[in-house]
Design a protein around this motif. Structure first.
Motif, PDB file in Angstrom:
ATOM      1  N   ALA A 170       0.829  -1.210   0.000  1.00 53.74           N
ATOM      2  CA  ALA A 170       0.000   0.000   0.000  1.00 53.74           C
ATOM      3  C   ALA A 170       0.863   1.259   0.000  1.00 53.74           C
ATOM      4  O   ALA A 170       0.597   2.195  -0.759  1.00 53.74           O
ATOM      5  CB  ALA A 170      -0.924   0.002   1.207  1.00 53.74           C
ATOM      6  N   TYR A 187       3.867   1.843  -1.155  1.00 52.01           N
ATOM      7  CA  TYR A 187       4.591   2.113  -2.399  1.00 52.01           C
ATOM      8  C   TYR A 187       3.823   1.677  -3.657  1.00 52.01           C
ATOM      9  O   TYR A 187       4.407   1.575  -4.725  1.00 52.01           O
ATOM     10  CB  TYR A 187       5.971   1.445  -2.362  1.00 52.01           C
ATOM     11  CG  TYR A 187       6.847   2.018  -1.279  1.00 52.01           C
ATOM     12  CD1 TYR A 187       7.357   3.313  -1.385  1.00 52.01           C
ATOM     13  CD2 TYR A 187       7.146   1.293  -0.142  1.00 52.01           C
ATOM     14  CE1 TYR A 187       8.143   3.856  -0.388  1.00 52.01           C
ATOM     15  CE2 TYR A 187       7.941   1.826   0.862  1.00 52.01           C
ATOM     16  CZ  TYR A 187       8.436   3.107   0.742  1.00 52.01           C
ATOM     17  OH  TYR A 187       9.220   3.646   1.737  1.00 52.01           O
ATOM     18  N   SER A 188       2.527   1.439  -3.520  1.00 57.04           N
ATOM     19  CA  SER A 188       1.667   1.060  -4.661  1.00 57.04           C
ATOM     20  C   SER A 188       2.245  -0.106  -5.458  1.00 57.04           C
ATOM     21  O   SER A 188       2.375  -0.050  -6.681  1.00 57.04           O
ATOM     22  CB  SER A 188       1.439   2.256  -5.586  1.00 57.04           C
ATOM     23  OG  SER A 188       0.853   3.313  -4.880  1.00 57.04           O
ATOM     24  N   LEU A 239       1.871  -3.667  -6.962  1.00 52.53           N
ATOM     25  CA  LEU A 239       0.789  -4.549  -7.385  1.00 52.53           C
ATOM     26  C   LEU A 239       1.253  -5.965  -7.696  1.00 52.53           C
ATOM     27  O   LEU A 239       0.445  -6.886  -7.749  1.00 52.53           O
ATOM     28  CB  LEU A 239       0.095  -3.961  -8.619  1.00 52.53           C
ATOM     29  CG  LEU A 239      -0.459  -2.545  -8.436  1.00 52.53           C
ATOM     30  CD1 LEU A 239      -1.024  -2.015  -9.750  1.00 52.53           C
ATOM     31  CD2 LEU A 239      -1.510  -2.513  -7.348  1.00 52.53           C
TER      32      LEU A 239
END
Length: 110
Positions: A67, A69-70, A72
């Motif tokens: 979350a 550092y985004s 995926l």
């Protein structure tokens, strides 16, 4: 091979990025085959850049890293200069391209 610092909490990660002018985060998971293949290549590549510090984060141990550092997908490779993200690569890493990008940033920094 480049020394790897194991980062086991968000505080450790944030301190690592803050305390090194050039910091590289490698985020992986234990069950990721690509992650296991990429880390040795990354350590070898970063040997060419002695001022860059390498930190390893297991995304299972520090779930908040995704979350913050985004992130995926793993592996995720993030280069920070003075605490700001300058470079990101994920999943399938093209090492020639990555080396060229790091070299440009490294030269600008020096």
């Amino acid at each position: 091979m480049k020394k790897v610092e194991q980062l086991n909490s968000m505080n450790m990660i944030e301190d690592f990025v803050k305390n090194h002018e050039l910091s590289f985060l490698y985020v992986s998971r234990q069950d990721c085959g690509v992650c296991h293949a990429v880390l040795p290549k990354l350590r070898e590549l970063l040997d060419k850049f002695p001022l860059i510090h390498l930190g390893h984060v297991n995304a299972y141990d520090v779930e908040e890293v995704a979350a913050k550092y985004s992130i995926l997908t793993v592996p995720a490779l993030l280069l920070f200069v003075d605490g700001k993200e300058f470079l990101r690569a994920a999943r399938f890493v093209h090492f020639d391209e990555l080396e060229n990008q790091i070299e440009k940033i490294y030269r600008m920094y020096n």
